[in-house]
Design a protein around this motif. Structure first.
Motif, PDB file in Angstrom:
ATOM      1  N   LYS A  16      -7.822  61.149  94.057  1.00 32.86           N
ATOM      2  CA  LYS A  16      -8.695  60.332  94.903  1.00 32.86           C
ATOM      3  C   LYS A  16      -8.675  60.800  96.357  1.00 32.86           C
ATOM      4  N   GLU A  17      -7.506  61.180  96.854  1.00 32.59           N
ATOM      5  CA  GLU A  17      -7.365  61.613  98.248  1.00 32.59           C
ATOM      6  C   GLU A  17      -7.839  63.053  98.468  1.00 32.59           C
ATOM      7  N   GLY A  18      -8.193  63.755  97.395  1.00 29.28           N
ATOM      8  CA  GLY A  18      -8.722  65.113  97.528  1.00 29.28           C
ATOM      9  C   GLY A  18      -7.671  66.189  97.704  1.00 29.28           C
ATOM     10  N   ARG A  19      -6.414  65.857  97.462  1.00 32.29           N
ATOM     11  CA  ARG A  19      -5.350  66.859  97.580  1.00 32.29           C
ATOM     12  C   ARG A  19      -5.103  67.601  96.272  1.00 32.29           C
ATOM     13  N   LEU A  20      -5.704  67.126  95.186  1.00 31.98           N
ATOM     14  CA  LEU A  20      -5.487  67.702  93.868  1.00 31.98           C
ATOM     15  C   LEU A  20      -6.838  68.033  93.246  1.00 31.98           C
ATOM     16  N   LYS A  21      -7.049  69.315  92.966  1.00 36.75           N
ATOM     17  CA  LYS A  21      -8.325  69.774  92.402  1.00 36.75           C
ATOM     18  C   LYS A  21      -8.054  70.652  91.187  1.00 36.75           C
ATOM     19  N   PHE A  22      -9.087  70.839  90.374  1.00 37.40           N
ATOM     20  CA  PHE A  22      -8.966  71.592  89.134  1.00 37.40           C
ATOM     21  C   PHE A  22     -10.157  72.517  88.953  1.00 37.40           C
ATOM     22  N   THR A  23      -9.916  73.704  88.401  1.00 39.42           N
ATOM     23  CA  THR A  23     -10.985  74.670  88.160  1.00 39.42           C
ATOM     24  C   THR A  23     -10.588  75.629  87.044  1.00 39.42           C
ATOM     25  N   THR A  24     -11.591  76.292  86.478  1.00 38.63           N
ATOM     26  CA  THR A  24     -11.349  77.384  85.538  1.00 38.63           C
ATOM     27  C   THR A  24     -11.574  78.728  86.226  1.00 38.63           C
ATOM     28  N   SER A  25     -11.986  78.699  87.473  1.00 35.79           N
ATOM     29  CA  SER A  25     -12.315  79.921  88.215  1.00 35.79           C
ATOM     30  C   SER A  25     -11.115  80.408  89.027  1.00 35.79           C
ATOM     31  N   LEU A  26     -10.560  81.538  88.641  1.00 37.97           N
ATOM     32  CA  LEU A  26      -9.441  82.110  89.390  1.00 37.97           C
ATOM     33  C   LEU A  26      -9.824  82.421  90.838  1.00 37.97           C
ATOM     34  N   PRO A  27     -10.948  83.108  91.087  1.00 39.23           N
ATOM     35  CA  PRO A  27     -11.316  83.374  92.484  1.00 39.23           C
ATOM     36  C   PRO A  27     -11.460  82.096  93.319  1.00 39.23           C
ATOM     37  N   GLU A  28     -12.088  81.077  92.751  1.00 38.24           N
ATOM     38  CA  GLU A  28     -12.247  79.802  93.463  1.00 38.24           C
ATOM     39  C   GLU A  28     -10.885  79.157  93.724  1.00 38.24           C
ATOM     40  N   GLY A  29     -10.013  79.210  92.744  1.00 36.24           N
ATOM     41  CA  GLY A  29      -8.717  78.551  92.846  1.00 36.24           C
ATOM     42  C   GLY A  29      -7.761  79.173  93.839  1.00 36.24           C
ATOM     43  N   PRO A  46       6.537  60.284  82.596  1.00 41.02           N
ATOM     44  CA  PRO A  46       6.728  58.973  83.235  1.00 41.02           C
ATOM     45  C   PRO A  46       6.426  59.019  84.730  1.00 41.02           C
ATOM     46  N   GLY A  47       5.579  58.099  85.203  1.00 42.90           N
ATOM     47  CA  GLY A  47       5.254  57.981  86.624  1.00 42.90           C
ATOM     48  C   GLY A  47       4.166  58.910  87.114  1.00 42.90           C
ATOM     49  N   LEU A  48       3.724  59.836  86.280  1.00 38.87           N
ATOM     50  CA  LEU A  48       2.736  60.828  86.713  1.00 38.87           C
ATOM     51  C   LEU A  48       1.370  60.209  86.993  1.00 38.87           C
ATOM     52  N   GLU A  49       0.953  59.274  86.169  1.00 38.41           N
ATOM     53  CA  GLU A  49      -0.399  58.727  86.284  1.00 38.41           C
ATOM     54  C   GLU A  49      -0.690  58.170  87.677  1.00 38.41           C
ATOM     55  N   LYS A  50       0.250  57.452  88.244  1.00 37.71           N
ATOM     56  CA  LYS A  50       0.043  56.825  89.557  1.00 37.71           C
ATOM     57  C   LYS A  50      -0.156  57.874  90.656  1.00 37.71           C
ATOM     58  N   ILE A  51       0.730  58.866  90.713  1.00 32.43           N
ATOM     59  CA  ILE A  51       0.601  59.856  91.797  1.00 32.43           C
ATOM     60  C   ILE A  51      -0.543  60.827  91.522  1.00 32.43           C
ATOM     61  N   PHE A  52      -0.826  61.101  90.249  1.00 29.95           N
ATOM     62  CA  PHE A  52      -1.974  61.938  89.890  1.00 29.95           C
ATOM     63  C   PHE A  52      -3.256  61.278  90.408  1.00 29.95           C
ATOM     64  N   SER A  53      -3.454  60.021  90.067  1.00 28.39           N
ATOM     65  CA  SER A  53      -4.668  59.299  90.474  1.00 28.39           C
ATOM     66  C   SER A  53      -4.804  59.243  91.989  1.00 28.39           C
ATOM     67  N   ARG A  54      -3.713  58.954  92.684  1.00 28.70           N
ATOM     68  CA  ARG A  54      -3.746  58.865  94.147  1.00 28.70           C
ATOM     69  C   ARG A  54      -4.159  60.194  94.773  1.00 28.70           C
ATOM     70  N   ASN A  55      -3.579  61.283  94.310  1.00 26.00           N
ATOM     71  CA  ASN A  55      -3.856  62.576  94.923  1.00 26.00           C
ATOM     72  C   ASN A  55      -5.211  63.136  94.539  1.00 26.00           C
ATOM     73  N   ALA A 114       1.092  68.014  95.668  1.00 25.91           N
ATOM     74  CA  ALA A 114       0.026  67.253  96.322  1.00 25.91           C
ATOM     75  C   ALA A 114       0.580  65.961  96.924  1.00 25.91           C
ATOM     76  N   GLU A 115       1.498  65.330  96.225  1.00 28.19           N
ATOM     77  CA  GLU A 115       2.095  64.078  96.702  1.00 28.19           C
ATOM     78  C   GLU A 115       2.839  64.272  98.021  1.00 28.19           C
ATOM     79  N   THR A 116       3.343  65.474  98.257  1.00 27.10           N
ATOM     80  CA  THR A 116       4.051  65.749  99.514  1.00 27.10           C
ATOM     81  C   THR A 116       3.097  66.199 100.624  1.00 27.10           C
ATOM     82  N   GLY A 117       1.767  66.104 100.364  1.00 22.94           N
ATOM     83  CA  GLY A 117       0.776  66.370 101.399  1.00 22.94           C
ATOM     84  C   GLY A 117       0.075  67.706 101.306  1.00 22.94           C
ATOM     85  N   ASN A 118       0.406  68.506 100.305  1.00 23.26           N
ATOM     86  CA  ASN A 118      -0.231  69.808 100.141  1.00 23.26           C
ATOM     87  C   ASN A 118      -1.558  69.677  99.402  1.00 23.26           C
ATOM     88  N   HIS A 119      -2.457  70.613  99.659  1.00 24.27           N
ATOM     89  CA  HIS A 119      -3.708  70.695  98.918  1.00 24.27           C
ATOM     90  C   HIS A 119      -3.482  71.675  97.776  1.00 24.27           C
TER      91      HIS A 119
END
Length: 79
Positions: free
Chosen positions: A48-61, A37-46, A8-13
């Protein structure tokens, strides 16, 4: 989580899928479930920017996926 966040940090969804509903809810709320180490900052940024999403649904994912990575636990063995 680390690989997905880095992609996600490299611009991927990225959509991360897990069967653990409680873990997914924490991640959606911005709570990291592991320490790296360092994950929290880039996790939060991505998140917030909508490049990183989470689901339990395989079809949705995977519905709009161009690439799918499987990251499965490998139990330690004698070999």
């Amino acid at each position: 989580l680390v690989s997905g966040t880095c992609f996600a940090e490299t611009g991927n969804h990225v959509t991360c899928i897990d069967i653990d509903q409680k873990k997914i809810e924490k991640l959606k709320a911005g709570e990291i479930t592991i320490y790296e180490p360092g994950l929290e900052k880039i996790f939060s940024r991505n998140l917030k920017e909508g490049r990183l999403k989470f689901t339990t649904s395989l079809p949705e994912g995977i519905k709009d996926a161009s690439i799918i990575f499987l990251a499965l636990p490998t139990p330690p063995g004698e070999d």
